[in-house]
Design an enzyme around this catalytic site. Structure first.
Site, PDB file in Angstrom:
ATOM      1  N   ASN A  14      49.341  31.802  34.881  1.00  0.00           N
ATOM      2  CA  ASN A  14      48.355  31.019  33.993  1.00  0.00           C
ATOM      3  C   ASN A  14      49.064  30.647  32.954  1.00  0.00           C
ATOM      4  O   ASN A  14      50.125  30.855  32.228  1.00  0.00           O
ATOM      5  CB  ASN A  14      48.363  33.147  33.668  1.00  0.00           C
ATOM      6  CG  ASN A  14      47.852  33.355  31.897  1.00  0.00           C
ATOM      7  OD1 ASN A  14      48.309  32.111  30.764  1.00  0.00           O
ATOM      8  ND2 ASN A  14      47.883  33.961  31.906  1.00  0.00           N
ATOM      9  N   TYR A 117      41.242  35.504  36.088  1.00  0.00           N
ATOM     10  CA  TYR A 117      41.677  36.247  34.831  1.00  0.00           C
ATOM     11  C   TYR A 117      41.184  37.034  34.075  1.00  0.00           C
ATOM     12  O   TYR A 117      40.001  38.241  33.400  1.00  0.00           O
ATOM     13  CB  TYR A 117      41.951  34.875  33.654  1.00  0.00           C
ATOM     14  CG  TYR A 117      42.458  35.121  32.430  1.00  0.00           C
ATOM     15  CD1 TYR A 117      43.808  35.750  32.066  1.00  0.00           C
ATOM     16  CD2 TYR A 117      41.953  34.738  31.227  1.00  0.00           C
ATOM     17  CE1 TYR A 117      44.227  36.426  31.220  1.00  0.00           C
ATOM     18  CE2 TYR A 117      43.053  35.343  29.915  1.00  0.00           C
ATOM     19  CZ  TYR A 117      44.222  35.754  30.256  1.00  0.00           C
ATOM     20  OH  TYR A 117      44.385  36.655  29.005  1.00  0.00           O
ATOM     21  N   ASP A 157      46.315  36.160  37.361  1.00  0.00           N
ATOM     22  CA  ASP A 157      46.565  36.808  35.984  1.00  0.00           C
ATOM     23  C   ASP A 157      45.595  38.327  36.128  1.00  0.00           C
ATOM     24  O   ASP A 157      44.957  37.754  35.425  1.00  0.00           O
ATOM     25  CB  ASP A 157      47.128  35.887  34.686  1.00  0.00           C
ATOM     26  CG  ASP A 157      46.920  37.259  33.941  1.00  0.00           C
ATOM     27  OD1 ASP A 157      47.530  38.219  33.869  1.00  0.00           O
ATOM     28  OD2 ASP A 157      47.168  36.582  32.900  1.00  0.00           O
ATOM     29  N   HIS A 275      53.965  33.306  32.146  1.00  0.00           N
ATOM     30  CA  HIS A 275      54.081  33.906  33.585  1.00  0.00           C
ATOM     31  C   HIS A 275      54.888  32.466  33.799  1.00  0.00           C
ATOM     32  O   HIS A 275      55.232  31.420  33.553  1.00  0.00           O
ATOM     33  CB  HIS A 275      52.313  33.569  33.566  1.00  0.00           C
ATOM     34  CG  HIS A 275      51.613  34.892  32.957  1.00  0.00           C
ATOM     35  ND1 HIS A 275      51.561  35.782  33.721  1.00  0.00           N
ATOM     36  CD2 HIS A 275      50.973  34.702  31.744  1.00  0.00           C
ATOM     37  CE1 HIS A 275      50.672  36.657  32.674  1.00  0.00           C
ATOM     38  NE2 HIS A 275      50.447  35.529  31.456  1.00  0.00           N
TER      39      HIS A 275
END
Length: 284
Positions: A14, A117, A157, A275
């Site tokens: 991410n 995501y 993510d 991240h």
């Protein structure tokens, strides 16, 4: 496709905005990491931006969010994908910028890779409703992917810490999006034995889907390794993080893992995202 003799290296990150990440040093990391397939979340840029940043040696697939400058997922690969898909959930559900599947031929076999995501959510708000719609879509889609391709992996993510091992301060987050029992129960089923009734941490029961949490398989029953830390305070220096970035694979692909790594920056000021990349080698 693989740049090493036997391994397919898949990295997921991410970027929290790929243009900002490159300004802060993502390019140097990528140049040194010898990645075959790069899955990106929170791209927050145009396809042209990605192409310019990565260069002509990469083949780019990009699904932008409906709202400009938000979300966005991409897959960059050394070889072209044979096919890609971008929808998940009910027809009226807007999953744009959050789910991108692609099939790649690797040593004569098809490997399906998904850059995902999941919504961050906020308990008691419409944001959490959208998050549950997305998780419902995942629960429906994962068996279809596994049937389509025995060698498949969903990376990205996923914005849920599955167990207390995945969050440093889990006791302080049991009522917070990202560690709600209802969210975690989805992951109980994702990783539960295929076809067997699985009781989730929230008390609900549903069929296990049989996917494998590659990070937990590699690390064992230990705290972390975390993949996200707040920019605020001393969270990074104290390693007070969350493990919310996953590579979750079908059993056949999980059995081919030869290395798992979390590329945590050496120091706070060397970070280029909140991240960190998760990098896995699969021997195909």
């Amino acid at each position: 496709m693989a740049s090493r003799s036997t391994d397919l290296r898949i990295a997921s990150i991410n970027t929290n905005g790929i243009r900002a990440a490159f300004r802060k040093g993502m390019g140097a990391w990528l140049d040194a990491r010898d990645v075959d397939i790069l899955a990106i979340q929170e791209v927050r840029a145009s396809t042209e931006d990605i192409e310019q940043l990565l260069g002509p040696e990469w083949n780019i697939l990009h699904d932008a969010a409906s709202a400009k400058g938000r979300a966005g997922v991409a897959l960059a690969s050394r070889a072209k994908a044979s096919i890609h898909r971008v929808t998940i959930g009910d027809d009226e559900f807007d999953s744009a910028g959050r789910w991108l599947e692609a099939d790649y031929e690797v040593n004569g076999q098809i490997v399906t890779v998904v850059s995902a995501y999941v919504h961050s959510g906020e308990d008691g708000t419409p944001k959490q409703v959208e998050k549950y719609k997305f998780l419902d879509g995942m629960a429906a889609r994962l068996p279809e992917i596994a049937e389509h391709s025995p060698l498949a992996v969903v990376v990205g993510d996923l914005n849920v810490g599955h167990t207390p091992l995945d969050i440093k301060n889990w006791k302080g987050n049991v009522k917070r999006a990202g560690f709600l029992p209802k969210e975690r129960a989805y992951f109980d089923r994702f990783f539960g034995e295929q076809g067997r009734a699985v009781e989730g941490v929230d008390g609900t029961t549903g069929p296990g889907l049989g996917w494998v949490d590659v990070g937990r398989q590699a690390a064992g029953e230990v705290d972390g390794p975390y993949t996200w830390w707040s920019w605020r305070g001393q969270a990074f220096d104290n390693d007070s993080g969350w493990r919310i970035d996953y590579q979750m694979a079908t059993p056949a692909l999980a059995a081919k893992v030869s290395n798992y790594a979390v590329d945590r920056a050496a120091a706070y000021d060397e970070r280029w995202s909140d991240h960190t990349p998760v990098v896995v080698d699969y021997t195909i």
